[in-house]
Design a protein around this motif. Structure first.
Motif, PDB file in Angstrom:
ATOM      1  N   THR A  51       0.828  -1.295   0.047  1.00 18.95           N
ATOM      2  CA  THR A  51       0.124   0.041   0.050  1.00 18.95           C
ATOM      3  C   THR A  51       0.904   1.249  -0.038  1.00 18.95           C
ATOM      4  OG1 THR A  51      -1.845  -1.122   1.031  1.00 18.95           O
ATOM      5  CG2 THR A  51      -1.670   1.376   1.432  1.00 18.95           C
ATOM      6  N   LEU A  52       1.947   1.316   0.732  1.00 17.18           N
ATOM      7  CA  LEU A  52       2.860   2.406   0.940  1.00 17.18           C
ATOM      8  C   LEU A  52       3.759   2.493  -0.359  1.00 17.18           C
ATOM      9  CD1 LEU A  52       4.423   1.959   4.375  1.00 17.18           C
ATOM     10  CD2 LEU A  52       2.962   3.925   3.719  1.00 17.18           C
ATOM     11  N   ALA A  53       3.858   1.603  -1.226  1.00 17.28           N
ATOM     12  CA  ALA A  53       4.397   1.366  -2.467  1.00 17.28           C
ATOM     13  C   ALA A  53       3.389   1.959  -3.378  1.00 17.28           C
ATOM     14  CB  ALA A  53       4.968   0.374  -2.910  1.00 17.28           C
ATOM     15  N   GLY A  54       2.341   2.042  -3.226  1.00 12.85           N
ATOM     16  CA  GLY A  54       0.929   2.412  -4.054  1.00 12.85           C
ATOM     17  C   GLY A  54       0.330   1.356  -5.061  1.00 12.85           C
ATOM     18  N   ASP A  55       0.573   0.214  -4.425  1.00 16.28           N
ATOM     19  CA  ASP A  55       0.015  -1.138  -5.216  1.00 16.28           C
ATOM     20  C   ASP A  55      -0.772  -1.644  -4.388  1.00 16.28           C
ATOM     21  OD1 ASP A  55       2.207  -1.220  -7.414  1.00 16.28           O
ATOM     22  OD2 ASP A  55       3.681  -1.454  -5.737  1.00 16.28           O
TER      23      ASP A  55
END
Length: 222
Positions: A51-55
């Motif tokens: 989630t933090l990586a945008g996935d």
């Protein structure tokens, strides 16, 4: 002071559902029962990392991969499937049904905000006898993001047509309540798992030693 919510969403894993019986499945495939906790923590960490990586973070794929890693790739795919299937058989905590019932009978809209597949969550609720008290199921799969990112709580409020400040999140995880508070929602924390919410998270609006006590306190807000 927070207002009384018109929608209360419950976290599911470890809040409504007791994960402890999965330890027996671990032992059945040759693993120590004590591996349950580090596996679940790895599972949550990896999901939050994506989630933090945008996935996106698909529940079952992540559960399987984190189990492979935690067991050092010693389990067969059949063994992994056996463990993962255990999620659908897990029992609820004794205070789950009374808390949901109390809120529902008070006219509050009740739902679940969780990370699993929506259909599987609904089947669990039906099997556990909770579906009659639950009006909504919102999941990370729907939102495309995992808790505790503030956007998932805002997504839930928008999906359910309620102002974020009239939405409450109930959980046994202080980090989950923190995410809800950061989004502008009300939070209710139950001490069953962590004992104290700690100093690094925003303080929850209400606390209790059981889900029923948390529900009572949410209904007492004005």
């Amino acid at each position: 002071m927070a207002d009384r919510p018109n929608v209360v969403l419950f976290d599911v894993l470890e809040t409504l559902i007791n994960l402890d019986p999965l330890a027996a499945r671990m032992e059945a495939v040759g693993q120590p029962a004590t591996i349950l906790q580090p596996w679940f923590l790895r599972f949550q960490r990896d999901a939050m990392a994506l989630t933090l990586a945008g996935d996106t973070a698909p529940f079952e794929a992540l559960a399987r991969e984190s189990l492979r890693t935690e067991t050092k790739y010693t389990l067969s795919e059949r063994d992994i499937e056996y463990v993962i299937e255990g999620f659908s058989t897990l029992p609820t905590f004794d205070d789950a049904a009374p808390a949901l019932k109390k809120l529902s009978e008070a006219g509050v809209s009740v739902g679940c905000l969780t990370v699993n597949n929506p259909d599987k969550t609904r089947r669990f609720l039906e099997g556990a006898g909770l579906s009659g008290f639950v009006d909504h199921v919102v999941t990370s799969q729907d939102a495309g993001i995992w808790k505790p990112h503030p956007e998932i709580y805002r997504f839930a409020a928008k999906r359910l047509g309620t102002p974020i400040e009239r939405l409450a999140l109930v959980a046994v995880h202080a980090w989950d309540c923190h995410g809800a508070k950061r989004a502008g929602a009300v939070s209710g924390w139950c001490s069953r798992l962590e004992y104290k919410p700690g100093d690094v998270f925003l303080p929850p609006d209400v606390t209790g030693d059981s889900l029923v006590e948390v529900a009572d306190k949410l209904l007492s807000l004005h």
